[in-house]
Design a protein around this motif. Structure first.
Motif, PDB file in Angstrom:
ATOM      1  N   UNK A   1       0.233  -0.631   5.143  1.00 28.35           N
ATOM      2  CA  UNK A   1       1.048   0.189   4.236  1.00 28.35           C
ATOM      3  C   UNK A   1       0.450   0.187   2.829  1.00 28.35           C
ATOM      4  N   UNK A   2       0.883   1.145   1.962  1.00 34.53           N
ATOM      5  CA  UNK A   2       0.371   1.157   0.584  1.00 34.53           C
ATOM      6  C   UNK A   2       0.617  -0.199  -0.077  1.00 34.53           C
ATOM      7  N   UNK A   3      -0.364  -0.710  -0.757  1.00 31.76           N
ATOM      8  CA  UNK A   3      -0.231  -2.013  -1.430  1.00 31.76           C
ATOM      9  C   UNK A   3      -0.701  -3.167  -0.568  1.00 31.76           C
ATOM     10  N   UNK A   4      -0.819  -2.939   0.737  1.00 33.61           N
ATOM     11  CA  UNK A   4      -1.281  -4.014   1.629  1.00 33.61           C
ATOM     12  C   UNK A   4      -2.820  -3.982   1.668  1.00 33.61           C
ATOM     13  N   UNK A   5      -3.426  -4.455   0.583  1.00 33.12           N
ATOM     14  CA  UNK A   5      -4.885  -4.368   0.477  1.00 33.12           C
ATOM     15  C   UNK A   5      -5.584  -5.224   1.525  1.00 33.12           C
ATOM     16  N   UNK A   6      -4.972  -6.355   1.844  1.00 34.02           N
ATOM     17  CA  UNK A   6      -5.611  -7.222   2.856  1.00 34.02           C
ATOM     18  C   UNK A   6      -5.582  -6.556   4.229  1.00 34.02           C
ATOM     19  N   UNK A   7      -4.455  -5.910   4.511  1.00 35.15           N
ATOM     20  CA  UNK A   7      -4.339  -5.204   5.798  1.00 35.15           C
ATOM     21  C   UNK A   7      -5.371  -4.093   5.897  1.00 35.15           C
ATOM     22  N   UNK A   8      -5.540  -3.336   4.787  1.00 33.42           N
ATOM     23  CA  UNK A   8      -6.520  -2.238   4.799  1.00 33.42           C
ATOM     24  C   UNK A   8      -7.929  -2.815   4.947  1.00 33.42           C
ATOM     25  N   UNK A   9      -8.201  -3.908   4.224  1.00 33.23           N
ATOM     26  CA  UNK A   9      -9.551  -4.505   4.276  1.00 33.23           C
ATOM     27  C   UNK A   9      -9.867  -4.968   5.697  1.00 33.23           C
TER      28      UNK A   9
ATOM     29  N   UNK B   1      -7.493   6.543  10.047  1.00 34.82           N
ATOM     30  CA  UNK B   1      -7.058   7.606   9.126  1.00 34.82           C
ATOM     31  C   UNK B   1      -6.614   7.004   7.801  1.00 34.82           C
ATOM     32  N   UNK B   2      -7.026   7.637   6.714  1.00 34.32           N
ATOM     33  CA  UNK B   2      -6.543   7.252   5.387  1.00 34.32           C
ATOM     34  C   UNK B   2      -5.620   8.374   4.902  1.00 34.32           C
ATOM     35  N   UNK B   3      -4.402   7.980   4.519  1.00 30.97           N
ATOM     36  CA  UNK B   3      -3.390   8.965   4.150  1.00 30.97           C
ATOM     37  C   UNK B   3      -2.840   8.594   2.772  1.00 30.97           C
ATOM     38  N   UNK B   4      -2.893   9.531   1.846  1.00 31.39           N
ATOM     39  CA  UNK B   4      -2.399   9.232   0.495  1.00 31.39           C
ATOM     40  C   UNK B   4      -0.902   9.508   0.442  1.00 31.39           C
ATOM     41  N   UNK B   5      -0.179   8.632  -0.265  1.00 27.27           N
ATOM     42  CA  UNK B   5       1.292   8.711  -0.244  1.00 27.27           C
ATOM     43  C   UNK B   5       1.833   8.588  -1.669  1.00 27.27           C
ATOM     44  N   UNK B   6       3.060   9.139  -1.869  1.00 27.92           N
ATOM     45  CA  UNK B   6       3.710   9.027  -3.182  1.00 27.92           C
ATOM     46  C   UNK B   6       4.521   7.746  -3.290  1.00 27.92           C
ATOM     47  N   UNK B   7       5.391   7.531  -2.347  1.00 26.02           N
ATOM     48  CA  UNK B   7       6.292   6.381  -2.459  1.00 26.02           C
ATOM     49  C   UNK B   7       5.903   5.277  -1.491  1.00 26.02           C
ATOM     50  N   UNK B   8       6.855   4.915  -0.630  1.00 29.25           N
ATOM     51  CA  UNK B   8       6.608   3.801   0.294  1.00 29.25           C
ATOM     52  C   UNK B   8       5.758   4.232   1.485  1.00 29.25           C
TER      53      UNK B   8
END
Ligand SMILES: Cc1cc2nc3c(=O)[nH]c(=O)nc-3n(C[C@H](O)[C@H](O)[C@H](O)COP(=O)(O)OP(=O)(O)OC[C@H]3O[C@@H](n4cnc5c(N)ncnc54)[C@H](O)[C@@H]3O)c2cc1C
Length: 414
Positions: free
Chosen positions: A253-261, A221-228
């Motif tokens: 988490x947001x900003x964790x591009x390596x984790x998402x990749x 699941x991809x979930x868009x978020x405002x803050x943390x």
């Protein structure tokens, strides 16, 4: 954003990203080009929130068959009440294009021949026409601020559980550009247990994800978020509990591009493992063996029924198979895993049967990959709209490209 047709989507996103912007309807295949994705009305995993390419195209420059150049903006030319699109050309000879009479199925995405609707915009005829009506040289695209998103890999015990949880996530989501949602879900993808069984151990190891139990599948699941993302995680947890999913998700988490990749690489491991299997069969046994797969879509409330149809049809034909895809849109890719040319032949028969079952559910067998020159997909297009529908498309083609110069044999035989 104005972009040339030959710009690869990966480059487009990189340039936009540097300015904090984003073009939403990108397919998972980011080697595709701006022109190709408009020509196939491509759509990405995030269709649930953003729709397909059509929604994001504001203007096109198109070279027509007579060599004239058409600068077409959305809203410039719409169909007359009696069903004609009138195109004045610089040469002075106007072109009258008949709007096809068929009714398109009401599904989240569709790449099945020419767009047709009473009062339609001419630009929509070119979007999804697979290069048969003109050559797109550049496009003006709508873009949005680059979203921050978290990515969650969730283990589900069965198809039924996957569908139930996806429905719960959809219910919590807003429909773009709606009001504030409990959980801003943009995409949910499903990889069934058979898909995961084909993925080699080293792909799981590289992703740092343990292999699930043999009957379990994954939702991504991809979930868009405002803050943390804290509030979104609470909402996600609530949905998991309500659907009796007891294993904690693997979250980037947001900003964790390596984790998402890492999680996306696991997802890509599914089609590439199937492709590798097919390549091995080709090399060892039969050169003609090829990918034999569907690109089916149903209204979301028929999704569970459609999954049962894929399984029962493949099993009745004695075929090995795997199913994955964009579950939040009801768009799945039932794939035969062929071991021989005989499997490919029986797989094609099975896919045509499946396509007819899907149409009876109000769905379509051509959701996002287009038709091209594939005899199987052209048969599906004919089954969808009938001989009359194909003739309506030919009338459009004849009006714009009377000498059949563009993409001959694509969509229907010349
Ligand atoms: C691994 C993989 C994953 C994929 N995942 C997705 C997905 O998630 N969602 C999705 O929608 N699709 C997906 N696709 C399909 C692919 O993204 C689309 O078909 C895409 O639009 C192809 O773009 P391309 O630039 O490679 O075009 P091509 O394959 O080169 O061309 C596609 C068609 O567009 C026409 N065309 C190309 N350029 C132009 C132009 N400038 N003017 C007019 N016509 C043109 C061609 O004639 C052809 O008929 C996937 C494909 C692969 C291989």
């Amino acid at each position: 954003m104005r972009a040339g047709a030959g710009v690869p989507l990966a480059d487009l996103q990189r340039v936009l990203g540097a300015d904090g912007l984003f073009y939403p309807p990108v397919p998972t295949y980011d080697g595709a080009f701006v022109g190709g994705t408009i020509a196939t009305n491509a759509a990405g995993p995030a269709t649930f929130k953003y729709g397909s390419a059509r929604r994001w195209v504001e203007a096109l420059t198109i070279v027509l068959a007579d060599g004239s150049i058409l600068e077409l903006h959305r809203g410039d030319i719409t169909a007359s009440p009696d069903g004609w699109l009138d195109l004045p050309l610089a040469s002075g000879t106007p072109v009258r294009i008949p709007v096809p009479a068929y009714v398109m199925p009401d599904v989240a995405k569709l790449s099945a021949g020419y767009f047709a609707r009473p009062g339609m915009d001419l630009i929509d005829l070119f979007i999804g026409s697979e290069g048969t009506l003109g050559f797109i040289t550049d496009a003006t695209l709508r873009v949005v601020p680059l979203p921050r998103r978290l990515v969650a890999l969730i283990t589900v015990a069965s198809d039924a559980r996957a569908v139930r949880l996806t429905a719960a996530l959809r219910n919590k989501a807003e429909s773009y550009p709606g009001a504030t949602a409990a959980l801003d879900v943009s995409a949910v993808e499903y990889m069934d247990s058979r898909s995961l069984a084909l993925v080699p151990d080293e792909v799981f190891q590289r992703a740092n994800v343990p292999r699930p139990l043999p009957d379990a599948g994954f939702l991504l699941a991809q979930i868009e978020v405002d803050g943390s993302g804290g509030e979104s995680l609470e909402q996600l947890d609530e949905a998991l509990t309500a659907c009796a999913v007891d294993r904690d998700p693997d979250v980037a988490l947001p900003g964790d591009d390596r984790g998402a990749a890492r999680l996306f690489a696991l997802r890509e491991g599914v089609p590439s493992s199937v492709n590798a299997r097919i390549a091995a069969v080709k090399a060892r046994l039969q050169q003609d063996v090829e990918k034999t797969a569907g690109d089916m879509i149903v209204p979301f409330d028929r999704l569970e029924e459609s999954l049962s149809l894929y399984r029962s049809t493949f099993e009745r034909h004695g075929l090995e198979y795997a199913i994955w895809g964009h579950v939040s849109d009801g768009n799945m890719h039932p794939n035969v895993v062929p071991g021989s040319m005989d499997d490919v032949s029986r797989g094609r028969v099975a896919l045509l049967e499946i396509a007819r079952g899907i149409m009876a559910m109000g769905g379509a067998p051509l959701a996002e990959h287009g038709v091209g020159r594939s005899a199987l997909k052209q048969q599906m297009l004919r089954d969808l709209y009938g001989d009359r529908g194909i003739e309506d498309m030919r009338a459009v083609k004849r009006a714009l490209d009377p000498n059949w110069k563009f993409a001959s044999g694509v969509l229907f035989p010349p």
